[in-house]
Design an enzyme around this catalytic site. Structure first.
Site, PDB file in Angstrom:
ATOM      1  N   LYS A   1       0.830  -1.218   0.000  1.00  0.00           N
ATOM      2  CA  LYS A   1       0.000   0.000   0.000  1.00  0.00           C
ATOM      3  C   LYS A   1       0.865   1.268   0.000  1.00  0.00           C
ATOM      4  O   LYS A   1       0.636   2.189  -0.775  1.00  0.00           O
ATOM      5  CB  LYS A   1      -0.901   0.056   1.250  1.00  0.00           C
ATOM      6  CG  LYS A   1      -1.850  -1.098   1.405  1.00  0.00           C
ATOM      7  CD  LYS A   1      -2.718  -0.935   2.630  1.00  0.00           C
ATOM      8  CE  LYS A   1      -1.948  -0.954   3.944  1.00  0.00           C
ATOM      9  NZ  LYS A   1      -1.269  -2.226   4.240  1.00  0.00           N
TER      10      LYS A   1
ATOM     11  N   ARG B   1      -1.127  -9.364  12.836  1.00  0.00           N
ATOM     12  CA  ARG B   1      -1.589  -8.227  12.011  1.00  0.00           C
ATOM     13  C   ARG B   1      -2.487  -8.726  10.885  1.00  0.00           C
ATOM     14  O   ARG B   1      -3.475  -8.083  10.526  1.00  0.00           O
ATOM     15  CB  ARG B   1      -0.383  -7.469  11.442  1.00  0.00           C
ATOM     16  CG  ARG B   1       0.316  -6.612  12.498  1.00  0.00           C
ATOM     17  CD  ARG B   1       1.714  -6.217  12.066  1.00  0.00           C
ATOM     18  NE  ARG B   1       1.742  -5.338  10.912  1.00  0.00           N
ATOM     19  CZ  ARG B   1       2.819  -5.168  10.143  1.00  0.00           C
ATOM     20  NH1 ARG B   1       3.945  -5.819  10.398  1.00  0.00           N
ATOM     21  NH2 ARG B   1       2.787  -4.338   9.127  1.00  0.00           N
TER      22      ARG B   1
HETATM   23  P1  AP5 Z   1       4.923  -1.619   1.794  1.00  0.00           P
HETATM   24  O1  AP5 Z   1       4.615  -0.687   0.674  1.00  0.00           O
HETATM   25  O2  AP5 Z   1       5.696  -1.097   2.951  1.00  0.00           O
HETATM   26  O3  AP5 Z   1       3.573  -2.337   2.298  1.00  0.00           O
HETATM   27  P2  AP5 Z   1       2.371  -1.788   3.161  1.00  0.00           P
HETATM   28  O4  AP5 Z   1       1.149  -2.443   2.656  1.00  0.00           O
HETATM   29  O5  AP5 Z   1       2.394  -0.293   3.214  1.00  0.00           O
HETATM   30  O6  AP5 Z   1       2.780  -2.427   4.555  1.00  0.00           O
HETATM   31  P3  AP5 Z   1       2.681  -1.911   6.049  1.00  0.00           P
HETATM   32  O7  AP5 Z   1       3.299  -3.022   6.874  1.00  0.00           O
HETATM   33  O8  AP5 Z   1       3.283  -0.548   6.206  1.00  0.00           O
HETATM   34  O9  AP5 Z   1       1.184  -1.868   6.285  1.00  0.00           O
HETATM   35  P4  AP5 Z   1       0.494  -1.959   7.619  1.00  0.00           P
HETATM   36  O10 AP5 Z   1      -0.834  -1.599   7.175  1.00  0.00           O
HETATM   37  O11 AP5 Z   1       0.550  -3.198   8.398  1.00  0.00           O
HETATM   38  O12 AP5 Z   1       1.372  -0.981   8.538  1.00  0.00           O
HETATM   39  P5  AP5 Z   1       1.117   0.505   9.012  1.00  0.00           P
HETATM   40  O13 AP5 Z   1       2.404   1.184   9.102  1.00  0.00           O
HETATM   41  O14 AP5 Z   1       0.020   1.121   8.242  1.00  0.00           O
HETATM   42  O15 AP5 Z   1       5.674  -2.887   1.152  1.00  0.00           O
HETATM   43  C1  AP5 Z   1       6.156  -3.943   1.959  1.00  0.00           C
HETATM   44  C2  AP5 Z   1       7.517  -4.419   1.414  1.00  0.00           C
HETATM   45  O16 AP5 Z   1       7.336  -4.968   0.112  1.00  0.00           O
HETATM   46  C3  AP5 Z   1       8.559  -3.290   1.230  1.00  0.00           C
HETATM   47  O17 AP5 Z   1       9.817  -3.800   1.524  1.00  0.00           O
HETATM   48  C4  AP5 Z   1       8.449  -2.918  -0.256  1.00  0.00           C
HETATM   49  O18 AP5 Z   1       9.664  -2.389  -0.774  1.00  0.00           O
HETATM   50  C5  AP5 Z   1       8.094  -4.257  -0.884  1.00  0.00           C
HETATM   51  N1  AP5 Z   1       7.226  -4.129  -2.050  1.00  0.00           N
HETATM   52  C6  AP5 Z   1       6.081  -3.376  -2.127  1.00  0.00           C
HETATM   53  N2  AP5 Z   1       5.504  -3.526  -3.346  1.00  0.00           N
HETATM   54  C7  AP5 Z   1       6.307  -4.393  -4.036  1.00  0.00           C
HETATM   55  C8  AP5 Z   1       6.226  -4.945  -5.361  1.00  0.00           C
HETATM   56  N3  AP5 Z   1       5.222  -4.612  -6.201  1.00  0.00           N
HETATM   57  N4  AP5 Z   1       7.201  -5.814  -5.749  1.00  0.00           N
HETATM   58  C9  AP5 Z   1       8.216  -6.143  -4.892  1.00  0.00           C
HETATM   59  N5  AP5 Z   1       8.354  -5.632  -3.641  1.00  0.00           N
HETATM   60  C10 AP5 Z   1       7.402  -4.781  -3.209  1.00  0.00           C
HETATM   61  O19 AP5 Z   1       0.533   0.230  10.489  1.00  0.00           O
HETATM   62  C11 AP5 Z   1       1.363  -0.244  11.529  1.00  0.00           C
HETATM   63  C12 AP5 Z   1       0.584  -0.277  12.823  1.00  0.00           C
HETATM   64  O20 AP5 Z   1       0.145   1.061  13.149  1.00  0.00           O
HETATM   65  C13 AP5 Z   1      -0.704  -1.115  12.797  1.00  0.00           C
HETATM   66  O21 AP5 Z   1      -0.456  -2.480  13.069  1.00  0.00           O
HETATM   67  C14 AP5 Z   1      -1.507  -0.437  13.910  1.00  0.00           C
HETATM   68  O22 AP5 Z   1      -1.041  -0.822  15.179  1.00  0.00           O
HETATM   69  C15 AP5 Z   1      -1.157   1.029  13.720  1.00  0.00           C
HETATM   70  N6  AP5 Z   1      -2.093   1.714  12.807  1.00  0.00           N
HETATM   71  C16 AP5 Z   1      -1.810   2.287  11.608  1.00  0.00           C
HETATM   72  N7  AP5 Z   1      -2.918   2.809  11.062  1.00  0.00           N
HETATM   73  C17 AP5 Z   1      -3.923   2.568  11.932  1.00  0.00           C
HETATM   74  C18 AP5 Z   1      -5.314   2.833  11.916  1.00  0.00           C
HETATM   75  N8  AP5 Z   1      -5.907   3.469  10.890  1.00  0.00           N
HETATM   76  N9  AP5 Z   1      -6.050   2.422  12.975  1.00  0.00           N
HETATM   77  C19 AP5 Z   1      -5.493   1.797  14.024  1.00  0.00           C
HETATM   78  N10 AP5 Z   1      -4.181   1.496  14.097  1.00  0.00           N
HETATM   79  C20 AP5 Z   1      -3.404   1.877  13.054  1.00  0.00           C
END
Ligand code: AP5
Length: 213
Positions: free
Chosen positions: A13, A171
């Site tokens: 994402k 998660r």
């Molecule tokens: P990446 O783009 O980082 O993936 P992502 O979907 O953004 O992953 P996140 O782990 O950041 O999502 P998340 O939703 O769990 O975490 P967040 O920080 O929002 O890609 C992942 C990897 O793959 C990277 O190494 C990238 O380079 C690689 N990649 C990507 N696309 C690729 C492709 N096409 N080909 C090859 N490689 C690729 O949330 C963390 C925590 O914060 C949550 O657990 C929760 O505790 C809290 N939180 C955040 N938002 C909320 C909310 N709205 N409500 C409540 N708690 C929240």
């Protein structure tokens, strides 16, 4: 342009949000980065959020809704925004509806990034994140130019605390239980666009442009 990125943790994402931002000049609002920043600064919200984030739970809606409401009122988002990681629960979706309604706005697209659990687990162990500017790397598919150093701001890269196997599994469960049901909600509005999370990185800009027009 107002877009929501929806998909399981690690599906890509954030990576796709940044590409859309570069293509269309629309800022990205990443709730995960905002919360990690609050934790690092030791704010009141950050102190509450830390335990939830470390366990892979959602941070309570009242905190996240407040943080997002405040951010969306800032002038740099008047022309549009990409919400990466929000909404993630029914209560958050209602909160977003309310914010948009108050301003006479609507969502244009929900980008649903799809990827299977095994690919996600394999991927997150190789992710490296920049605590300075939020840039995201992958040791194989998108390595930084210098080992352990962010190309964009020069900060040291880190493996996120919640990218450990046990927390990743939790998660994914939380995503299925609390966030995935939002797809049904947006399906009715006809604004969902699906993008495979394993689309080769160099093909993503073209694919996203075709999808978003
Ligand atoms: P990446 O783009 O980082 O993936 P992502 O979907 O953004 O992953 P996140 O782990 O950041 O999502 P998340 O939703 O769990 O975490 P967040 O920080 O929002 O890609 C992942 C990897 O793959 C990277 O190494 C990238 O380079 C690689 N990649 C990507 N696309 C690729 C492709 N096409 N080909 C090859 N490689 C690729 O949330 C963390 C925590 O914060 C949550 O657990 C929760 O505790 C809290 N939180 C955040 N938002 C909320 C909310 N709205 N409500 C409540 N708690 C929240």
């Amino acid at each position: 342009m107002r877009i929501v990125m929806l998909g399981p943790p690690g599906s890509g994402k954030g990576t796709q949000a940044r590409i859309v931002s570069e293509l269309y000049g629309v800022p990205v609002v990443t709730t995960g980065d905002m919360l990690r920043d609050a934790v690092a600064r030791g704010t009141e919200h950050g102190r509450v959020a830390k335990g939830f984030m470390d366990r892979g739970e959602l941070v309570p809606d009242r905190i996240v809704n407040m943080v997002v409401r405040e951010r969306l009122s800032m002038p740099d988002l008047e022309a549009g925004f990409i919400l990466d990681g929000f909404p993630r629960s029914t209560a958050q979706a209602y909160a977003l509806d309310r914010i948009l309604r108050e301003r006479g706005l609507r969502l244009d697209y929900v980008i649903h990034v799809t990827l299977g659990d095994e690919a996600i687990a394999a991927r997150l162990g190789n992710r490296r994140s920049c605590p300075g500017c939020g840039a995201v790397y992958h040791l194989e598919s998108k390595p930084p130019r210098a080992v352990g150093v962010c190309d964009e701001c020069g900060s040291g890269l880190v493996l996120r605390d919640d990218d450990k196997p046990k927390v990743i599994r939790h998660r994914l469960e939380v995503y299925r239980e609390k966030t995935r049901p939002l797809l049904d909600r947006y399906m009715g509005a006809g604004i969902i666009r699906e993008v495979p999370g394993d689309c080769p990185l160099d093909e993503l800009p073209g694919l996203l442009r075709r999808i978003l027009g």
